[in-house]
Each structure stands twice: as structure tokens, then as C-alpha cells.
Motif scaffolding. Structure first.
Motif, PDB file in Angstrom:
ATOM      1  N   UNK A   1      -1.048 -14.188 -71.193  1.00 23.71           N
ATOM      2  CA  UNK A   1      -2.442 -13.673 -71.105  1.00 23.71           C
ATOM      3  C   UNK A   1      -3.219 -14.446 -71.935  1.00 23.71           C
ATOM      4  N   UNK A   2      -4.374 -14.638 -71.126  1.00 30.87           N
ATOM      5  CA  UNK A   2      -5.424 -15.400 -71.934  1.00 30.87           C
ATOM      6  C   UNK A   2      -5.911 -14.778 -73.136  1.00 30.87           C
TER       7      UNK A   2
ATOM      8  N   UNK B   1       2.368  -2.746 -76.506  1.00 30.33           N
ATOM      9  CA  UNK B   1       1.109  -2.000 -76.472  1.00 30.33           C
ATOM     10  C   UNK B   1      -0.125  -3.135 -76.679  1.00 30.33           C
ATOM     11  N   UNK B   2       0.387  -4.416 -77.132  1.00 29.97           N
ATOM     12  CA  UNK B   2      -0.552  -5.456 -77.162  1.00 29.97           C
ATOM     13  C   UNK B   2      -1.028  -5.987 -75.643  1.00 29.97           C
ATOM     14  N   UNK B   3      -0.083  -6.070 -74.916  1.00 23.60           N
ATOM     15  CA  UNK B   3      -0.232  -6.315 -73.631  1.00 23.60           C
ATOM     16  C   UNK B   3      -1.013  -5.339 -72.882  1.00 23.60           C
ATOM     17  N   UNK B   4      -0.625  -3.882 -72.932  1.00 21.63           N
ATOM     18  CA  UNK B   4      -1.321  -2.832 -72.469  1.00 21.63           C
ATOM     19  C   UNK B   4      -2.997  -2.814 -72.926  1.00 21.63           C
ATOM     20  N   UNK B   5      -3.051  -3.098 -74.229  1.00 27.37           N
ATOM     21  CA  UNK B   5      -4.623  -3.144 -74.611  1.00 27.37           C
ATOM     22  C   UNK B   5      -5.335  -4.235 -74.113  1.00 27.37           C
TER      23      UNK B   5
ATOM     24  N   UNK C   1      -4.876  -5.750 -70.846  1.00 26.58           N
ATOM     25  CA  UNK C   1      -5.112  -5.518 -69.651  1.00 26.58           C
ATOM     26  C   UNK C   1      -5.816  -4.359 -69.315  1.00 26.58           C
ATOM     27  N   UNK C   2      -6.322  -3.382 -70.606  1.00 27.00           N
ATOM     28  CA  UNK C   2      -6.719  -2.192 -69.983  1.00 27.00           C
ATOM     29  C   UNK C   2      -5.952  -1.163 -69.402  1.00 27.00           C
ATOM     30  N   UNK C   3      -4.715  -1.025 -69.475  1.00 29.24           N
ATOM     31  CA  UNK C   3      -3.751  -0.279 -68.720  1.00 29.24           C
ATOM     32  C   UNK C   3      -4.068   1.152 -68.947  1.00 29.24           C
ATOM     33  N   UNK C   4      -4.571   1.605 -70.273  1.00 23.06           N
ATOM     34  CA  UNK C   4      -4.620   2.820 -70.750  1.00 23.06           C
ATOM     35  C   UNK C   4      -5.697   3.614 -70.135  1.00 23.06           C
ATOM     36  N   UNK C   5      -6.652   2.709 -69.603  1.00 27.34           N
ATOM     37  CA  UNK C   5      -8.172   3.410 -69.126  1.00 27.34           C
ATOM     38  C   UNK C   5      -8.428   2.508 -67.864  1.00 27.34           C
ATOM     39  N   UNK C   6      -7.719   2.385 -66.813  1.00 24.74           N
ATOM     40  CA  UNK C   6      -8.120   1.691 -65.619  1.00 24.74           C
ATOM     41  C   UNK C   6      -9.197   2.397 -65.029  1.00 24.74           C
ATOM     42  N   UNK C   7     -10.431   2.080 -64.563  1.00 22.12           N
ATOM     43  CA  UNK C   7     -11.483   2.831 -63.946  1.00 22.12           C
ATOM     44  C   UNK C   7     -11.007   3.100 -62.423  1.00 22.12           C
ATOM     45  N   UNK C   8     -11.232   4.333 -62.057  1.00 29.38           N
ATOM     46  CA  UNK C   8     -10.524   4.779 -61.048  1.00 29.38           C
ATOM     47  C   UNK C   8     -11.243   4.317 -59.650  1.00 29.38           C
ATOM     48  N   UNK C   9     -12.439   3.494 -59.908  1.00 26.69           N
ATOM     49  CA  UNK C   9     -12.947   2.602 -58.724  1.00 26.69           C
ATOM     50  C   UNK C   9     -12.179   1.469 -58.411  1.00 26.69           C
ATOM     51  N   UNK C  10     -11.389   1.127 -59.486  1.00 28.14           N
ATOM     52  CA  UNK C  10     -10.929  -0.180 -59.185  1.00 28.14           C
ATOM     53  C   UNK C  10      -9.420  -0.192 -59.020  1.00 28.14           C
ATOM     54  N   UNK C  11      -9.029   1.190 -59.061  1.00 28.15           N
ATOM     55  CA  UNK C  11      -7.342   1.183 -58.831  1.00 28.15           C
ATOM     56  C   UNK C  11      -7.275   1.866 -57.479  1.00 28.15           C
ATOM     57  N   UNK C  12      -6.700   1.113 -56.922  1.00 31.60           N
ATOM     58  CA  UNK C  12      -6.214   1.665 -55.212  1.00 31.60           C
ATOM     59  C   UNK C  12      -4.918   0.973 -54.898  1.00 31.60           C
ATOM     60  N   UNK C  13      -4.270   1.798 -54.146  1.00 28.80           N
ATOM     61  CA  UNK C  13      -2.875   1.527 -53.495  1.00 28.80           C
ATOM     62  C   UNK C  13      -2.967   1.292 -52.277  1.00 28.80           C
TER      63      UNK C  13
END
Length: 911
Positions: free
Chosen positions: A169-170, A181-185, A187-199
Motif C-alpha cells: 500500500x502506498x 484493520x490498518x489495510x481496511x482503513x 483502502x476504505x473497505x468499511x464504507x465503499x461508495x455504492x456508485x463505485x462498487x460493481x460486480x
């Protein structure tokens, strides 16, 4: 290594042993010197050979194996032959010819200058040496194009820990490793904007799935738990099929459910069922649901639509009705607009339920002369609720058609419906079938061309009818019309306004016309708005009813006598046997050879209108007479006395006439004849028996009319409250038998508050507080038979309270028999007869009673100051003479203004 030749060559096969004493001490000089000394040659040779033999091995065997390396110094081993065996030393010639010179590549390589960082590379022809950028290009490692140039951050990467779970990680300056938890914080994994998360679909990347969280309340976190099985995600908005789902205490709003309901589901609100639900383990509940017709078939799904043609809409209703009948479902006519349908009538021949909604109107197309619906099925039950229908009366032809024509059915319920502009009736019960029950509840009927409810006069048999609620107005005929005599039971509770808005305002065009009703409860409120002469009429076989009736605003008109008394100018008396008797009297002398008629030809009567005729005949000894309004005649009368008739001019002649038959002799004084344009009565009774009638009437020509039209009533108890009448509170031209009448009346009559032709075996009584001039009888009974008149209370004020019994003639008839004038009290006088009490100043008085036979018994009493009673002096054929007595029994010499008199048990005995 150099080779030694001592007469014969030899090769050193083994390394010389280092440190051998002989080899170390023996030098070449020594050998040479020894060699040159001939004398010692043999000895030296032997010595050398022995030394060499002990030092250099020729065949590699002991004991002469070399014990040390052979050091040639700067000398070479020369004159060797090319090697043969694997362990032979190679000569330069062998190397040059056998190794280097046989391979050009080796030559190339051999020619390459050895230099630091030189790389041997083929240039496509030869092997060459390259260094630096040239070598990198040849290797396809151009910096910036093929390989990454050196970078400090790459050094960072190279130095990172490769521990399990680490991510690179940079941190804004360098590359670092993070996990947990350091990594999740980071990359913002706990609150990914719904407009940016797609499958993306693994087979087609253009197929994307996204999440949308806009429906979550601010500050809330909603958790979705993943199920432990494979499946398909269900949505709220989609049309989907759910299989094998168990709903525990669900709340379903406007949802569509199908399948099996087990347990005890609770449904609140108004669920709509498009199928027949199957409730497992509860067959009774299922039966109830089926009987309620919860399943629905939508006519709109069959093509019913406001924009469709009338033929398409009719076909849609017929098709949907057939499906609903087949599936035991409700036919839903909702379509949100006006749906025009053509004829013929839509046939309902099987049990069904039909519902409508306030936004949908089923309208008959132009010029479609037929009923809207026709119910005709033996033993069927039909329920129609909420349906709005427009008969389009202005565009129909001359046919008389209804909304619902009922021919045959066990039970028909029409509830909360709306009908308008049907020419014959909203509901018409045809006389050709058998109907067991008709119920009409909470309907509206506006601006119609016909009656609300009607039935034929033949063999139609309706056991039970109920009309409850609703508000109906603007009728050209009756609001409710029961014709015939086959309605065994009726419940009615209805309100209506404005009747007969077109056509003549005739007696048989009532607001409510009820005939043949054999039992039930009738509650009617009618505001005629001065559009009808009659509010409610009970006739033709009505019996066993409890009626509560309220009528307002029947036609209120001034009472106008249409009789012209001047025989010379107004009457045609040219027939033989009838003449001017003088003093406006018409006299028939019996000399006529046929019917002798006197015609009043100066007043034209209206066709189809009704008239009230009041005639008094005297001097008749033979024959009979009739009166006629236009072409309609009264019944023949063969007595002297006063006669009252209601006559409708049914057309033809517009004159009023009186005719005597060939034998008639008698006199009719035109000054005692009246002819009124009949104003009708708010409530009319005719042909009703054994019933209780409570009527409240306001603002009318007459309050209660009792007529021979439809036969006279009998066995009834009548309670009338009447105000604002202009003719009479009660008017009767019929023989009333076994009836009791109570009256509370207040009006402005100039004739009588109560005017009755014949009353037998009954009583009429009450309170009359009307205004009016003195000398007008308030109660007038032409003929009484075992009748009690009174008690009456005439209140107070300036009005006289006269009761008149009899017609004032003495023709020998029996018009007053066993008639009792009960204890009646008024402000001034009660009079049994045609004249009031007179006094000669000594207390004597005379009553002219007007009975047809001489009374055999009568008593009078007075009530007032100084009045003790009366002493009847004599009773003659027409008068009662007596004296007024004071408390001491002495004659009262004058009659004070506050003396009241009453007649008790005044009756006539005899036939």
C-alpha cells in the motif's frame, strides 16, 4: 611440460615425487658431463636410467611413480606427438587443428576481446562481444520500453516483508505493507461508495450488478446476512415466483399471494384476491372464502377499456363474466373511465358477483334500445356492488329499458351502485319468472328517465325485497314503483328528491308507488320539491306493513273552484228533462226519455289531470246521477246528500258535466257544488290493510288522501302530523273501515282540516290548530257508521272548532248510524249538525243536527262559567231544542263568550 629423450623418447606419466633425493641432486650438467665421459658412459647411463626409473614412471606402475610435480621453469615440453588416449597431453597442433579451427563460432569467440561486462551475443552471423545499452537492446531489455528503469520505490518493494496476509500500500511517500484493520482503513473497505462498487459477469463484462443504499436512514447501518445455500436474489419491484417459502408473521401490503396458506393467517385492510386461496387444514374457512367470491377476474384483462369500442367493451364483459362464473370468481369491472357498451343486454344466467369502482362508468351506447343487464337463471344468486351505469337516455329510442332486468333468480343483491338515465327503471322485475329475493342497499339514482324499482303485474313472485340507503333524485316518474300484488315481503329505507320533472303531475305519478307489498318495514323520506302531487302511495293489496313516511313539498297551490254557477251563460241544459230550476239550480224532473246532461262549457279541463268534485243532491225520489270530468265519469249515485269524488280526465272532452239517467229526478244547487283542480296528497292510501302508518307531512295541498282508487283502506292505524297544507290535512272519498286515525294538523284550509266521506267502525281524533275564518268546519264527516268522532282539541285563538256530521239533509237514508261525538273541547263551539247554538236570552238553544233519521236519544252538556248542564226539551227530525242550566239548575239567561259546549254520546238508533 618438456619431454626428455635418451636414445628413445618417453613421456612423463606420473607426476614426479617432490623431494626425491636423487632428482634433487642430479642436474643436467652432471648428466651431460657423465654422458661425455666415455669411460664412465656406461656407468652414467646406468646411473641415470636407474635414477629416472626410480623417479619418472614410464608405465605408471610402482616403484617409479613421480613423487613431486615436474617443474619445467621457463622451458617447454616439446616434440610431443598428438594425444591418443584420454589421459595423453594435448599438443598445440592438436588444439589448433582439432578444436579451434574446426568451429567458426569458436573462432569468433576466440577473437572476442576479453573486457569487463562484455557479453557474447550473436549478431545474426557471428558471435560478437557487446556491453551496456547495446547488450540490453540485443536482449530486448530497453529501459523504459522493455524493462523498468531503476527506481527507489522499486527498492522499497524489494525490501518489503512477504509475511502472509500483507498487502503493498502506498503511504503517500513510499510503498509499505499493511494488513488487517490498518489495510481496511487505508483502502476504505468499511464504507465503499455504492456508485463505485460493481460486480461484473465472468462471461460478459458488460453485465454489471450494483448496490444502492439511498433508502437507508441517515446514520444507520443495515446488515444483510448471507444464507447458507445457493439461490437467486428476490426483489421488491420485480415480478417473480417464490417457491417453498415460509413467511412467519408477514405484513403484506398490496401484494399478490398464491399457493397454500397454513396456520392462522390474519388479513387486515382490504386484500384483493385474484385466485381462490387454499387454506390448508381449514376446509370451513376455504368454503367461506369461496362463498365470498374472493377470487377476481378483471374485465380490463379481457379488453374492457374507456378507449375501446362499444362492441369490444361488451365482448370483454361477456368474456370476463364467463370466466368468473366458471372459476367461482368475482367479476371486477374497474377500468378508470367511461366504457361504452352496445346491446343487446348482457346476460347473467349463473351465480356470480360483479363489482365496480367510483372511477368507472359502464355506459350504454347511443341508440341501443335494450336493458344493460338481464338476470335470468333459476336458483341463481347474483351480487352486484359498486357498479356505475349510465343508460344514456337522451340517445335512446322510444323503448322503455332498465339497468337491471330481473326475470328469474333465487337471490339478487344490488349494493352501493349508481344508475342514471334509464328510461324505464333502474331495476325492473319482469312478470314472467320466479324471483325469491331482491335486495337493494345504499344505491344512488340520479337524473333518471324512469322509476327506481319496478315490477310487472302478472305472476312474478318476489318473496323478499329490501331497499336500504341511497339518495335518488330527478325522476320523470316514480322513484320506486311496485306494481301488482305479488311482493310477499319488503324492507325499504330510502330518501329521494324531485319527482316527475317531465310530464303531467298526475295522481298515479307518485314519488313512491307501492302496490301489492304483503309485509315488511317501509321507511321513506321524500322531498318532492314541488315537482309532484303525491309523495308516497300505498295501494292495491298492501298489507301488514309498518310505515314511517316523511314527505315535503308536494305541490302547494291555491284552492280554486272551477264551477261557474250562472246557468244562463255557462251551462248547456238543452237536453229534455233537465232545466234551470232558478237560483243557480239544475233540476231533473224525470220526464227525460234517456240520459239528460247539463254541460259546463265555459271552463276547459286539462287532459290527464285530476279533479275533486263535491256535489249535494236534494229532492231525489228515483233514478241516479253521475258527474264527469272530460270523458271520465264518477260512479252512479241514487241518494240525496253530499257526495265527494276524485276524477281523472283521461282525455277526450275537456268539459265538466252532470247527467241523470232516464228516471232521475232531483235538484243540484250549483252554489253548493265545487270542482277543484286536484292538488293530490302528500301520502295516499288505497287498498292497504292491517298496517301501521306514521306520516309526517309538510307543505302540501293535502296531507293524507284516502281514495277509492285502488280500493279503500281497512284495519289500519294511522298517525298523521301535517303542517302547511292549503286544502285539507285529511281528505277521503272512500269507505274507510276498521281504521283509527290520529291527527296533529296545522294549516290554512278554507274547506276543512278533516274532510271524510264515509268512516265505518273506527275512530278519528286529534289536535287541529289551523288558522282560518270563523264558520268553517274543521272536521267534516259526511257519513258515519259505528264511528267515534273525537275527542278533538282545536287549541285556542280566533278559530272556531266546528265538527259537522251528516250532510245536512233529511232524505231518509242511513248515512249517520251509531256515530259518537266524543268529549271534544274547543275555544268556542262544537257543532253536531249544520248550525251553531242560538239563545233567546232565556237560556234556550236549538241545534240543527242534519241526521237522516230522527234521533231517539241524545244528551248535551255545557262547560263554562255558571254552566251546570243542559235540559233537552225536544228532539225533532232536524233539531235538538233545550235550555242551558246553571249550577243551581236554573235557566241561564244569556250565553257568556267563554261558555263551551259538548255533545256526549249523541247517536242515532235505527237502520
Amino acid at each position: 611440460m618438456a619431454s626428455f629423450f635418451f636414445g628413445r623418447p618417453f613421456c612423463v606419466r606420473r607426476q614426479l615425487s617432490i623431494g626425491v633425493p636423487l632428482l634433487a641432486k642430479l642436474t643436467l650438467t652432471d648428466l651431460t658431463s657423465s654422458y661425455r665421459s666415455n669411460t664412465a658412459l656406461n656407468a652414467n647411463q646406468a646411473l641415470i636410467e636407474a635414477a629416472v626409473e626410480n623417479t619418472l614412471s614410464r608405465d605408471g606402475t610402482a616403484p617409479n611413480a613421480m613423487a613431486a610435480s615436474l617443474d619445467m621453469g621457463t622451458n617447454r615440453v616439446i616434440n610431443q606427438t598428438d594425444p591418443v588416449n584420454a589421459q595423453d597431453g594435448a599438443t598445440k597442433n592438436y588444439v589448433d587443428t582439432q578444436v579451434i579451427n574446426t568451429n567458426a563460432a569458436s573462432a569468433d569467440i576466440g577473437a572476442i576481446t576479453h573486457a569487463d561486462s562484455t557479453v557474447i551475443v550473436s549478431d545474426g552471423t557471428n558471435w560478437v562481444g557487446e556491453t551496456g545499452a547495446t547488450a540490453r537492446t540485443s536482449l530486448g531489455l530497453t529501459i523504459g520500453a522493455n524493462v523498468q528503469a531503476w527506481d527507489a520505490q522499486l527498492d522499497d518493494l524489494a525490501s518489503l516483508s512477504v509475511a502472509d496476509g500483507n498487502f503493498v500500500v502506498g503511504d503517500g511517500t513510499n510503498w509499505v505493507v499493511e494488513s488487517g484493520t490498518t489495510l481496511r482503513a487505508s483502502i476504505g473497505f468499511s464504507a465503499i461508495p455504492d456508485t463505485e462498487f460493481k460486480l461484473a459477469d465472468n462471461g460478459d463484462a458488460t453485465k454489471l450488478g450494483a448496490f444502492q443504499l439511498s433508502g437507508v436512514t441517515t446514520g444507520n447501518t443495515r446488515t444483510l446476512t448471507w444464507p447458507d445455500f445457493d439461490g437467486t436474489i428476490s426483489t421488491v419491484g420485480g415480478t417473480e415466483t417464490l417457491t417453498n417459502k415460509t413467511l412467519t408473521s408477514p405484513t403484506i401490503n398490496a401484494g399478490a399471494l398464491s399457493g397454500t396458506f397454513s396456520g392462522n393467517p390474519a388479513f387486515s385492510g382490504n386484500p384483493t384476491y385474484t385466485g381462490v386461496p387454499d387454506f390448508s387444514g381449514s376446509s370451513d374457512l376455504q368454503a367461506v372464502i369461496n362463498s365470498l367470491g374472493i377470487k377476481r377476474v378483471y374485465a380490463a384483462a379481457h379488453g374492457l377499456a374507456p378507449g375501446a369500442t362499444s362492441a369490444v367493451n361488451r365482448a370483454a364483459i361477456v368474456s370476463a363474466l364467463a370466466e368468473a362464473v366458471a372459476e367461482g370468481a368475482v367479476l371486477d369491472m374497474s377500468s378508470s373511465g367511461v366504457c361504452s357498451v352496445d346491446g343487446p343486454a348482457i346476460q347473467i344466467t349463473a351465480t356470480c358477483s360483479i363489482v365496480g369502482d367510483p372511477l368507472t362508468t359502464i355506459k350504454l351506447a347511443d341508440n341501443q334500445d335494450d336493458h344493460m343487464f338481464e338476470i335470468n337463471g333459476s336458483g341463481i344468486t347474483v351480487i352486484i356492488t359498486g357498479l356505475k351505469c349510465d343508460g344514456n337516455g337522451a340517445n335512446q329510442g322510444a323503448g322503455q329499458f332498465s339497468n337491471y332486468r330481473i326475470i328469474a333468480a333465487d337471490h339478487v343483491l344490488i349494493k352501493d351502485t349508481y344508475s342514471t338515465a334509464f328510461k324505464y327503471a333502474d331495476i325492473f322485475c319482469d312478470p314472467t319468472g320466479v324471483i325469491k329475493s331482491v335486495r337493494v342497499i345504499g344505491t344512488d339514482h340520479v337524473a333518471t328517465y324512469g322509476a327506481y324499482f319496478s315490477t310487472g303485474d302478472s305472476s312474478n313472485y318476489v318473496n323478499y325485497q329490501e331497499l336500504i340507503g341511497g339518495y335518488w333524485y330527478d325522476f320523470s316518474t316514480e322513484a320506486v314503483d311496485f306494481n301488482g300484488d305479488n311482493h310477499p315481503f319488503v324492507n325499504m329505507n330510502v330518501s329521494a328528491k324531485r319527482f316527475q320533472t317531465s310530464g303531467p303531475k298526475a295522481l298515479n305519478d307518485e314519488g313512491f308507488d307501492l302496490g301489492g307489498v304483503k309485509g315488511g318495514t317501509i321507511a321513506i323520506s321524500a322531498d318532492c320539491d314541488q315537482q309532484s302531487r303525491t309523495g308516497v302511495r300505498l295501494k292495491e293489496g298492501c298489507e301488514n306493513l309498518v310505515c314511517d313516511i316523511s314527505v315535503r313539498n308536494t305541490i302547494v297551490s291555491a284552492l280554486t273552484n272551477l264551477i261557474s254557477t250562472d246557468i244562463t251563460t255557462d251551462w248547456d241544459v238543452t237536453d229534455t228533462g233537465v232545466s234551470d230550476g232558478g237560483g243557480n239550480q239544475l233540476t231533473w224532473d224525470g220526464s227525460q226519455t234517456g240520459t239528460a246532461t247539463a254541460i259546463m262549457d265555459t271552463v276547459a279541463l286539462s287532459s290527464s289531470d285530476y279533479y275533486l268534485v263535491d256535489i249535494t243532491v236534494t229532492g231525489r225520489t228515483a233514478g241516479s246521477f253521475k258527474a264527469a270530468c272530460g270523458s271520465t265519469q264518477t260512479t252512479s249515485q241514487s241518494d240525496n246528500g253530499r257526495f265527494l269524488f276524485i276524477v281523472q280526465n283521461s282525455g277526450g272532452s275537456t268539459n265538466f258535466s252532470i247527467e241523470g239517467d232516464v228516471d232521475f229526478d232531483g235538484t243540484i244547487d250549483l252554489d253548493n257544488v265545487t270542482l277543484y283542480a286536484y292538488g293530490g296528497a302528500a301520502v295516499f292510501l288505497g287498498g292497504i290493510t292491517n298496517s301501521l302508518i306514521r306520516a309526517t307531512v309538510q307543505d302540501c295541498w293535502a296531507g293524507l288522501g284516502i281514495t277509492t282508487i285502488g280500493s279503500a283502506p281497512s284495519g289500519c292505524t294511522i298517525d298523521l302530523r301535517c303542517s302547511g297544507y292549503t286544502h285539507t290535512a285529511v281528505h277521503s272519498d272512500a269507505l274507510v273501515d276498521y281504521c283509527d286515525l290520529s291527527i296533529n294538523a296545522n294549516g290554512a284550509s278554507t274547506v276543512a282540516a278533516v274532510m271524510i266521506d264515509r268512516w265505518r267502525r273506527g275512530r278519528f281524533q286529534g289536535l287541529i290548530t289551523e288558522g282560518g275564518g270563523s264558520g268553517t268546519e274543521k272536521v267534516l264527516l259526511f257519513s258515519g257508521d259505528r264511528t267515534t268522532v273525537g275527542p278533538f282539541n282545536f287549541g285556542s285563538g280566533s278559530a272556531t272548532g266546528n265538527i259537522k256530521i251528516g250532510d245536512g239533509t233529511d232524505s231518509g237514508g242511513d248515512r249517520v248510524v251509531d256515530t259518537v261525538l266524543a268529549d271534544s273541547r274547543g275555544y268556542r263551539m262544537h257543532n253536531w249538525g249544520t248550525a251553531s247554538i242560538t239563545s233567546d236570552g232565556s237560556g234556550e238553544f236549538t241545534i240543527t243536527h242534519g241526521v237522516r233519521r230522527t234521533p231517539t236519544f241524545a244528551t248535551l252538556s255545557l262547560v263554562g262559567d255558571n254552566v251546570n248542564g243542559v235540559d233537552v226539551v225536544s228532539i225533532s227530525s232536524s233539531t235538538i231544542t233545550g235550555r242551558i242550566k246553571d249550577a243551581s239548575g236554573a235557566d241561564v239567561t244569556s250565553t257568556a263568550a267563554d261558555i263551551l259546549w259538548e255533545a256526549k254520546a249523541v247517536r242515532e238508533i235505527g237502520a
